[in-house]
Design a protein around this motif. Structure first.
Motif, PDB file in Angstrom:
ATOM      1  N   PRO A  99       0.817  -1.217   0.000  1.00  0.00           N
ATOM      2  CA  PRO A  99       0.000   0.000   0.000  1.00  0.00           C
ATOM      3  C   PRO A  99       0.854   1.272   0.000  1.00  0.00           C
ATOM      4  O   PRO A  99       1.968   1.267   0.534  1.00  0.00           O
ATOM      5  CB  PRO A  99      -0.804  -0.097   1.299  1.00  0.00           C
ATOM      6  CG  PRO A  99      -0.735  -1.520   1.706  1.00  0.00           C
ATOM      7  CD  PRO A  99       0.538  -2.082   1.147  1.00  0.00           C
ATOM      8  N   SER A 142      -1.149   5.410  -5.410  1.00  0.00           N
ATOM      9  CA  SER A 142      -1.074   3.952  -5.276  1.00  0.00           C
ATOM     10  C   SER A 142      -2.159   3.318  -6.152  1.00  0.00           C
ATOM     11  O   SER A 142      -3.288   3.825  -6.202  1.00  0.00           O
ATOM     12  CB  SER A 142      -1.304   3.569  -3.820  1.00  0.00           C
ATOM     13  OG  SER A 142      -1.681   2.205  -3.761  1.00  0.00           O
ATOM     14  N   THR A 144      -3.877   0.816  -5.505  1.00  0.00           N
ATOM     15  CA  THR A 144      -4.837   0.019  -4.713  1.00  0.00           C
ATOM     16  C   THR A 144      -6.284   0.461  -4.918  1.00  0.00           C
ATOM     17  O   THR A 144      -7.195  -0.343  -4.784  1.00  0.00           O
ATOM     18  CB  THR A 144      -4.504   0.088  -3.199  1.00  0.00           C
ATOM     19  OG1 THR A 144      -4.127   1.430  -2.878  1.00  0.00           O
ATOM     20  CG2 THR A 144      -3.390  -0.846  -2.832  1.00  0.00           C
TER      21      THR A 144
END
Ligand SMILES: Nc1ncnc2c1ncn2[C@@H]1O[C@H](COP(=O)(O)OP(=O)(O)OP(=O)(O)O)[C@@H](O)[C@H]1O
Length: 227
Positions: A99, A142, A144
């Protein structure tokens, strides 16, 4: 470059009375540099299992799995990590990342790991991300929180950043639109042209026809049920 000889694999289900499920027996195949072979066989035949055995995620019960001059079936964890860093790439269907690491660094990381300088690694990462239509405004974020398709493209960019001599591709064109699919097929063709040996799973028939030189039906390695 990749050669399997008589590889077998079974799973032991420890939470179900240690039931043993044989999934592969006598798997034998060879992939030359510059060649792409497609794994075929019905769902559950063992395509993903074969890939994971070659990558060293699953330990083979017997047989030899040569990738370059390393036998994955006998290698130490340290040897397997070195093999994955330098020689054997794996593009799975899903992105797994630490992360908070920006996308550009996620893609550049395999290059830094083999000693490429940071600027050159980031340039290559940027070229791949742009080619795969990841908007530049996302590169410092990121991945994610990215959409499924965006994450898949970041994963592909990362998998193709370093010029691995051997590559495992698990459905690299699944859920991509036509334009991005064509880009990925182009990356595979380039990898073959520079001599990479590739094993792929492609459910998309036109994709597999474009890049695969031949097919191996893994159901020929599926053990017969004992009556
Ligand atoms: N970790 C595991 N533990 C127990 N059994 C497993 C495990 N992984 C796979 N199997 C079993 O091994 C067999 C082969 O699975 P695998 O995922 O390799 O098939 P596949 O050909 O890739 O299928 P699909 O096309 O549906 O992805 C299946 O019967 C599956 O249930």
């Amino acid at each position: 470059m990749i050669e399997l000889q008589n590889v077998s694999k079974s799973f032991t289900l420890h939470n179900q009375g240690a039931a043993v499920i044989p999934v592969m027996e006598g798997a034998t195949l060879k992939v030359e540099p510059g060649e792409c072979i497609g794994l075929t066989g019905a769902s559950g035949a063992g395509k993903s299992t074969l890939m994971r055995v070659v990558y060293g995620n699953y330990l083979a019960a017997s047989g030899r799995i040569m990738v370059g001059d390393v036998d994955v079936a006998q290698a130490t964890p340290r040897d397997i990590l070195a093999l994955r860093r330098e020689t054997l790439g794996y593009v799975s269907q899903f992105l797994r990342v630490v992360p908070r690491v920006p996308t550009l660094d996620v893609v550049a990381e395999p290059l830094l790991a083999v000693g490429v300088e940071q600027d050159a690694a980031r340039d290559r990462a940027a070229t791949l991300l742009a080619g795969l239509n990841i908007p530049e405004r996302l590169w410092q974020l990121s991945p994610t929180t990215f959409s499924g398709g965006e994450q898949q493209r970041v994963n592909i960019a990362r998998g193709f950043a370093h010029s691995y001599p051997a590559l495992l591709l698990d459905e690299p064109t699944a859920s991509l639109d036509a334009k991005n699919r064509a880009t990925v097929l182009g990356l595979i063709a380039q990898a073959k042209a520079r001599g990479a040996a590739i094993i792929g799973i492609f459910h998309d028939e036109s994709a597999r026809a474009q890049v695969c030189d031949r097919f191996v039906d893994v159901s020929t390695f599926t053990p017969r049920a004992v009556a």
